[in-house]
Scaffold this active site. Structure first.
Site, PDB file in Angstrom:
ATOM      1  N   HIS A  12      -6.567 -43.821   1.832  1.00  0.00           N
ATOM      2  CA  HIS A  12      -7.468 -44.886   1.046  1.00  0.00           C
ATOM      3  C   HIS A  12      -6.693 -45.276  -0.407  1.00  0.00           C
ATOM      4  O   HIS A  12      -6.929 -44.302  -1.258  1.00  0.00           O
ATOM      5  CB  HIS A  12      -8.860 -44.541   0.889  1.00  0.00           C
ATOM      6  CG  HIS A  12      -9.689 -45.441  -0.050  1.00  0.00           C
ATOM      7  ND1 HIS A  12     -10.501 -45.176  -1.009  1.00  0.00           N
ATOM      8  CD2 HIS A  12     -10.229 -46.974   0.613  1.00  0.00           C
ATOM      9  CE1 HIS A  12     -11.224 -46.320  -1.359  1.00  0.00           C
ATOM     10  NE2 HIS A  12     -10.990 -47.292  -0.366  1.00  0.00           N
ATOM     11  N   GLU A  39      -4.296 -47.459   3.378  1.00  0.00           N
ATOM     12  CA  GLU A  39      -5.127 -48.422   3.328  1.00  0.00           C
ATOM     13  C   GLU A  39      -4.874 -49.342   1.835  1.00  0.00           C
ATOM     14  O   GLU A  39      -4.200 -48.330   0.867  1.00  0.00           O
ATOM     15  CB  GLU A  39      -6.467 -48.063   3.148  1.00  0.00           C
ATOM     16  CG  GLU A  39      -7.636 -49.053   3.159  1.00  0.00           C
ATOM     17  CD  GLU A  39      -7.977 -49.501   1.531  1.00  0.00           C
ATOM     18  OE1 GLU A  39      -8.992 -50.401   1.404  1.00  0.00           O
ATOM     19  OE2 GLU A  39      -7.443 -48.687   0.722  1.00  0.00           O
ATOM     20  N   ASP A  41      -5.797 -52.950  -0.799  1.00  0.00           N
ATOM     21  CA  ASP A  41      -6.383 -54.087  -1.042  1.00  0.00           C
ATOM     22  C   ASP A  41      -5.265 -55.044  -1.673  1.00  0.00           C
ATOM     23  O   ASP A  41      -4.406 -54.504  -2.405  1.00  0.00           O
ATOM     24  CB  ASP A  41      -7.514 -53.788  -2.410  1.00  0.00           C
ATOM     25  CG  ASP A  41      -8.468 -52.685  -1.973  1.00  0.00           C
ATOM     26  OD1 ASP A  41      -9.076 -53.037  -0.896  1.00  0.00           O
ATOM     27  OD2 ASP A  41      -8.713 -51.773  -2.679  1.00  0.00           O
ATOM     28  N   HIS A  54      -7.192 -53.150  -6.523  1.00  0.00           N
ATOM     29  CA  HIS A  54      -8.656 -53.147  -5.979  1.00  0.00           C
ATOM     30  C   HIS A  54      -9.254 -54.094  -6.949  1.00  0.00           C
ATOM     31  O   HIS A  54     -10.036 -54.872  -6.396  1.00  0.00           O
ATOM     32  CB  HIS A  54      -9.216 -51.787  -5.916  1.00  0.00           C
ATOM     33  CG  HIS A  54     -10.729 -51.772  -5.576  1.00  0.00           C
ATOM     34  ND1 HIS A  54     -11.770 -52.073  -6.490  1.00  0.00           N
ATOM     35  CD2 HIS A  54     -11.454 -51.631  -4.433  1.00  0.00           C
ATOM     36  CE1 HIS A  54     -13.059 -51.736  -5.986  1.00  0.00           C
ATOM     37  NE2 HIS A  54     -12.603 -51.635  -4.712  1.00  0.00           N
ATOM     38  N   GLU A 127      -6.649 -54.934   3.264  1.00  0.00           N
ATOM     39  CA  GLU A 127      -7.901 -55.508   2.884  1.00  0.00           C
ATOM     40  C   GLU A 127      -7.877 -56.636   1.828  1.00  0.00           C
ATOM     41  O   GLU A 127      -7.316 -56.317   0.818  1.00  0.00           O
ATOM     42  CB  GLU A 127      -8.951 -54.403   2.417  1.00  0.00           C
ATOM     43  CG  GLU A 127     -10.198 -55.290   1.920  1.00  0.00           C
ATOM     44  CD  GLU A 127     -11.252 -54.220   1.304  1.00  0.00           C
ATOM     45  OE1 GLU A 127     -11.093 -53.351   1.163  1.00  0.00           O
ATOM     46  OE2 GLU A 127     -12.087 -54.862   0.745  1.00  0.00           O
TER      47      GLU A 127
HETATM   48  O1  G3P Z   1     -11.296 -49.143   3.462  1.00  0.00           O
HETATM   49  C1  G3P Z   1     -12.495 -50.122   3.080  1.00  0.00           C
HETATM   50  C2  G3P Z   1     -12.950 -49.793   1.697  1.00  0.00           C
HETATM   51  O2  G3P Z   1     -11.742 -49.486   0.973  1.00  0.00           O
HETATM   52  C3  G3P Z   1     -13.752 -50.792   1.077  1.00  0.00           C
HETATM   53  O3  G3P Z   1     -14.206 -50.603  -0.121  1.00  0.00           O
HETATM   54  O4  G3P Z   1     -14.295 -51.118  -2.545  1.00  0.00           O
HETATM   55  O5  G3P Z   1     -12.717 -49.147  -1.627  1.00  0.00           O
HETATM   56  O6  G3P Z   1     -12.307 -51.556  -1.372  1.00  0.00           O
HETATM   57  P1  G3P Z   1     -13.298 -50.588  -1.577  1.00  0.00           P
HETATM   58 CA    CA Z   2     -10.302 -51.167   0.225  1.00  0.00          CA
END
Ligand code: G3P
Ligand code: CA
Length: 284
Positions: A12, A39, A41, A54, A127
């Site tokens: 993450h 992962e 954003d 993020h 994401e």
């Molecule tokens: O992997 C999904 C998760 O990252 C969603 O929450 O706020 O960490 O982007 P956030």
């Molecule tokens: Ca995320």
């Protein structure tokens, strides 16, 4: 342990427990640790570059005022996205030297190049963040870039995630074969989304939601949909995911989770299945 399969371990924002999130350094560390997927954003800059950040603004991770969407990449490239994680590094003789290449803003292109050049297949869970002033341009730019890498089709090592159903619909129109993950902020959103999302979309609830609403969690698991869960950082959270047969766990601590899965509770790896339910004649 009820689950018969081992979930994919997704880093993450990189190995973000130890390293500053979304930096190249955090992703290289995650790869070193054996993460099976990364992962990130993504947001668009004012001059149309996708960057891995993020928050909407830069206060937390770059210690400065400003909003990502109103800044150009050249300006973001001047900023340090790592010092916030270890503010005392200057006083610590053992802290690694600052490296602008690893500590600066990370473009999605650079992350894709890193994964493309890696020695074995690693997947990406990308994401798109909403709301944003650029709305659908984010998904358009994302799919264009994925196409440059030949990663807009079935079997690409990429899936796209969002809390925005509309954003995922756009991706579906632009790249119908890309796997999609409908992220869920709250259990109460699922009854609204369930009739809308296609059967083959993955569902992405948070671990806190699953633990707070065990009946919802069990029903979701029994629905036969693939489930990817964020952010799974504790042993108890991983146990919950295994009991539900979760297919991917998204964690700030990929090494910790891999150690539990490989050394403490070894499970067979999942059998790779066709993404579309019903594609296998045996399912019809
Ligand atoms: O992997 C999904 C998760 O990252 C969603 O929450 O706020 O960490 O982007 P956030
Ligand atoms: Ca995320």
């Amino acid at each position: 342990m009820e689950s018969a399969v081992r979930p994919q371990v997704v880093a993450h924002r990189g190995a973000s427990h130890e390293s500053a999130e979304h930096t190249l350094g955090a992703y290289l560390k995650a790869l070193d640790q054996g993460a099976e997927a990364l992962e990130c954003d993504v947001r668009l800059t004012a001059d149309g570059h996708l960057v891995c950040v993020h928050d909407r603004d830069l206060r937390r991770t770059a210690s400065t005022k400003g909003v990502v969407s109103s800044m150009e990449l050249a300006d973001l490239s001047q900023l340090d996205f790592a010092s916030w994680k270890n503010p005392w590094a200057d006083l610590d003789d053992e802290a690694p030297d600052r490296d602008p290449d690893r500590d600066g803003v990370l473009t999605l292109r650079r992350l894709l190049e890193t994964v493309a050049a890696y020695e074995h297949r690693v997947e990406l869970a990308i994401e798109t963040k909403h709301p944003t002033r650029y709305a659908g341009l984010v998904e358009r730019k994302l799919v264009e870039m994925l196409a440059e890498f030949g990663w807009h089709e079935a079997d690409a090592p990429v899936r796209v995630m969002s809390f925005s159903y509309v954003a995922l619909q756009r991706v579906q129109r632009l790249a119908p074969d890309l796997p999609l993950v409908m992220l869920l902020e709250h259990a109460r959103h699922w009854p609204v989304l369930r009739p809308l999302v296609d059967d083959d979309w993955i569902v992405g609830p948070g671990i806190a939601t699953l633990r707070k609403h065990p009946t919802f969690a069990r029903r979701l698991a029994d629905s036969g949909r693939d489930i990817h869960v964020w952010t799974v950082n504790q042993e108890e959270d991983l146990r919950t995911c295994l009991a539900l047969g979760v297919k991917a766990v998204i964690t700030d601590r990929p090494r910790f989770v891999l150690d539990l899965l490989d050394n403490v509770w070894p499970l067979p790896p999942p059998i790779r299945q066709s993404r579309r339910r019903g594609a296998d004649p045996a399912d019809r």
